[in-house]
Design a protein around this motif. Structure first.
Motif, mmCIF file in Angstrom:
data_model
loop_
_atom_site.group_PDB
_atom_site.id
_atom_site.type_symbol
_atom_site.label_atom_id
_atom_site.label_comp_id
_atom_site.label_asym_id
_atom_site.label_seq_id
_atom_site.Cartn_x
_atom_site.Cartn_y
_atom_site.Cartn_z
ATOM 1 N N SER A 77 22.746 22.384 -9.148
ATOM 2 C CA SER A 77 22.878 22.981 -10.476
ATOM 3 C C SER A 77 22.028 22.180 -11.442
ATOM 4 O O SER A 77 21.495 21.121 -11.111
ATOM 5 N N ARG A 78 21.909 22.675 -12.652
ATOM 6 C CA ARG A 78 21.039 22.023 -13.634
ATOM 7 C C ARG A 78 21.590 20.690 -14.114
ATOM 8 O O ARG A 78 20.832 19.781 -14.403
ATOM 9 N N THR A 121 18.193 28.320 -10.940
ATOM 10 C CA THR A 121 18.390 26.938 -10.554
ATOM 11 C C THR A 121 17.087 26.191 -10.823
ATOM 12 O O THR A 121 16.031 26.812 -11.038
#
Length: 223
Positions: free
Chosen positions: A55-56, A105
C-alpha cells in the motif's frame, strides 16, 4: 518522437544540466567495494531489496529503476534526461516516475509512469523490490523507489514533453570509484547536507536520483 540513445552511455550527453553548487563544500571518500556485477541476477537483487510496498503508506509517488541483466556489459540501468521545458527538475538525469492516481498502488504508478515516459510496457517490468522512500528538496514530495528487471532489447519510445533522452548505463560504470563521489554542501537554511554525485562523463547524476542510486549501491554491497 524522441529517440533512445542507441550507442550507450556517451550518447546521453548532448546538454549538461545546470547545477547551483554552493561556495562551501567538502569532498568525502566514496566507500566503494568490489562487487562482481557479472554475477548479479534477478534473484540476488530481489534478496537484497526490501519488498515492494503493498500500500502507499502515506507516500503518493513512485519511480522505477529499470535494470537489464542481459546487457552487453553486464547489468545496466536505464536513466533518462527530463525535458528542459518541464516546470520542476528540468534537464536533470532521472528515472521514470510521478504521482499516483486514485486507486493505484505504488507498483502500478511506477509501471504506468515508465510506460508513459519511455514506452516501457508495464508487463515487461518485473518489480523486484524497493530501495526505500526518497524525497525531493525543491518540489518537496516523497516517493517510493522501485527496482524492476526489464529486457535489454525492449523497444522504447520517449514522450518528448517529459523525456529528452534515455540511455543504458552499466552498473559497474555507475558505481566505479572513479565515477562516484559524496560531498557535504552547506545550505544557509538546512546547514550541512550530504550530496551524492555520479559522473557520467559529460554530465552528472545528482540530487534525489543520486540518493536513490546511492541507496541501491548500499543494497547491492557496493558501498
Amino acid at each position: 518522437m524522441g529517440e533512445v540513445a542507441s550507442g550507450g552511455l556517451w550518447d546521453l550527453h548532448r546538454f549538461r544540466q545546470r547545477i547551483d553548487e554552493p561556495e562551501r563544500r567538502l569532498r568525502l571518500v566514496w566507500p566503494s567495494r568490489a562487487v562482481d556485477f557479472g554475477s548479479l541476477d534477478e534473484a540476488s537483487v530481489r534478496r537484497a531489496l526490501a519488498p515492494a510496498p503493498a500500500s502507499r503508506g502515506g507516500v503518493s509517488a513512485a519511480v522505477l529503476i529499470p535494470i537489464a541483466f542481459d546487457g552487453p556489459s553486464g547489468p545496466e540501468v536505464l536513466v533518462t534526461r527530463r525535458a528542459r521545458s518541464l516546470r520542476h527538475h528540468a534537464g536533470e538525469i532521472a528515472f521514470p516516475g510521478g504521482r499516483a492516481r486514485a486507486g493505484e498502488t505504488l507498483v502500478e504508478t511506477a509501471r504506468r509512469e515508465a510506460e508513459e515516459e519511455v514506452g516501457l510496457e508495464a508487463s515487461a517490468a518485473r518489480v523486484l523490490g524497493s530501495v526505500g522512500v526518497g524525497y525531493t528538496r525543491s518540489s518537496a514530495y516523497a516517493f517510493e523507489a522501485l527496482v524492476a528487471a526489464v529486457p535489454r532489447e525492449t523497444m522504447l519510445t520517449l514522450q518528448p514533453d517529459e523525456v529528452e533522452m534515455a540511455a543504458w548505463v552499466p552498473l559497474a560504470t555507475l558505481f566505479g570509484p572513479e565515477r562516484a563521489a559524496s560531498e557535504l554542501w552547506y545550505d544557509d537554511r538546512a546547514g550541512w547536507l550530504r550530496v551524492w554525485l555520479f559522473d557520467l562523463g559529460d554530465d552528472l547524476l545528482w540530487g534525489a536520483s543520486a540518493r536513490v542510486v546511492a541507496a541501491l549501491a548500499q543494497c547491492l554491497g557496493a558501498t
